[in-house]
Enzyme design. Structure first.
Site, PDB file in Angstrom:
ATOM      1  CD  GLU A 122      -2.865  -1.334   2.251  1.00 56.65           C
ATOM      2  OE1 GLU A 122      -2.691  -0.076   3.394  1.00 56.65           O
ATOM      3  OE2 GLU A 122      -3.604  -1.935   2.704  1.00 56.65           O
ATOM      4  CD  GLU A 189      -9.980  -0.792  -0.316  1.00 58.70           C
ATOM      5  OE1 GLU A 189      -8.695  -1.238  -0.495  1.00 58.70           O
ATOM      6  OE2 GLU A 189     -10.738  -1.096   0.702  1.00 58.70           O
TER       7      GLU A 189
HETATM    8  O1  KIV Z   1      -6.568  -7.225   1.567  1.00 62.37           O
HETATM    9  C1  KIV Z   1      -7.571  -7.145   0.780  1.00 62.37           C
HETATM   10  O2  KIV Z   1      -8.076  -7.728   0.701  1.00 62.37           O
HETATM   11  C2  KIV Z   1      -7.037  -6.170  -0.261  1.00 62.37           C
HETATM   12  C3  KIV Z   1      -8.428  -5.930  -1.254  1.00 62.37           C
HETATM   13  C4  KIV Z   1      -9.420  -5.204  -0.660  1.00 62.37           C
HETATM   14  C5  KIV Z   1      -8.021  -5.328  -2.520  1.00 62.37           C
HETATM   15  O3  KIV Z   1      -6.258  -5.580  -0.149  1.00 62.37           O
END
Ligand code: KIV
Length: 271
Positions: A122, A189
């Site tokens: 991220e 997201e």
């Molecule tokens: O951890 C996860 O499930 C994610 C998705 C929401 C993309 O990063």
């Protein structure tokens, strides 16, 4: 014949070709062998071993507590199930931020110990050095912008991100940076659809949306949410395709009733 039927293994190059030819990419989360097998056989191109396992598998409120060892355990289970899908694994909180050497060591552990094909992390500029170092070892990296659940305590809410022009500009810059660094795709997201569409149309790598509208290159959902296993999480962007929580509960009640009444096992269900 569609790309979906022609290809054997899905690779990061397949995804790029799919974007170029306008074919939408499907991605779902997976954390265990049995579910991953069903999703792979269904033809889902990308399985994400998401740190959402912290929520839906372990019952934590956030994604922060899950460990690298736990992610590797889930990833290994998924890898043993699949024949075709590309398996991407989330680097969990605390294993890559602010220390690129640690980031590389974490990514290498995932690749070596689980057999996964790529990692996801991220952030944009703030994790630039970590991304560069992981990529330098030949490990494909997927980015993740917009709502980044590992930073939940910084933002305080899970509301829509990048609604202001400053935040939108930052997201666009970060997306370009991730592309320039060499990421093979980006998850975006919970941002306004128009913003996600603009990013998808201006950069070359696939943009996989979750709560980011239809005009992106693919979609991802948390499998437990779309199957109706988690009942408490119902954001607007979610489409629920089954009611598995209710189905599991009904099946358990039927079993309980049969055990209590002595109906199970019957004559054919014994040796
Ligand atoms: O951890 C996860 O499930 C994610 C998705 C929401 C993309 O990063």
């Amino acid at each position: 014949m569609s790309i979906q039927k022609e290809i054997k293994r899905v690779t990061v190059h397949t995804l790029r070709r799919m974007k170029e030819s306008g074919q939408k990419i499907s991605m779902l989360t997976a954390y265990d062998y049995s579910m991953a097998k069903a999703l792979d056989e269904a033809g889902i191109e990308v399985l994400l071993v998401g740190d959402s396992a912290s929520n839906v598998m372990a019952g934590h409120e956030t994604t922060l507590p899950i460990t690298l060892d736990q992610m590797i355990y889930h990833a290994g289970s998924v890898i043993r199930a699949i024949n075709r899908a590309l398996v991407v694994v989330d680097l969990p909180f605390g294993t890559y931020q602010g220390n690129s050497k640690k980031a590389l060591a974490s990514a290498i552990r995932i690749m070596k110990e689980s057999g996964a094909h790529a990692v996801k992390l991220e952030g944009g500029l703030s994790v630039k050095d970590s991304i560069k170092r992981i990529l330098s070892a030949g490990v494909p990296v997927m980015g993740h912008l917009g709502l980044t659940p590992q930073s939940i305590y910084k933002f305080g809410t899970y509301t829509v991100r990048a609604k202001s022009s400053d935040e939108a500009a930052q997201l666009k810059q970060d997306a370009l940076l991730l592309q320039d660094l060499g990421c093979f795709a980006i998850v975006i997201e919970k941002v306004p659809s128009a913003l996600a569409a603009e990013v998808a149309s201006t950069i070359d790598i696939p943009i996989i949306g979750i709560g980011a509208g239809p005009n992106v290159d693919g979609q991802v959902l948390v499998t437990h949410d779309m199957l109706g296993i988690t009942k408490e999480f119902r954001p607007r962007f979610l489409r629920v395709y089954a009611n598995m929580y209710d189905d599991m509960k009904k099946a358990a009640i039927s079993y309980l009733t049969d055990v209590k009444s002595g109906d199970f096992p019957n004559d054919k269900e014994q040796y």
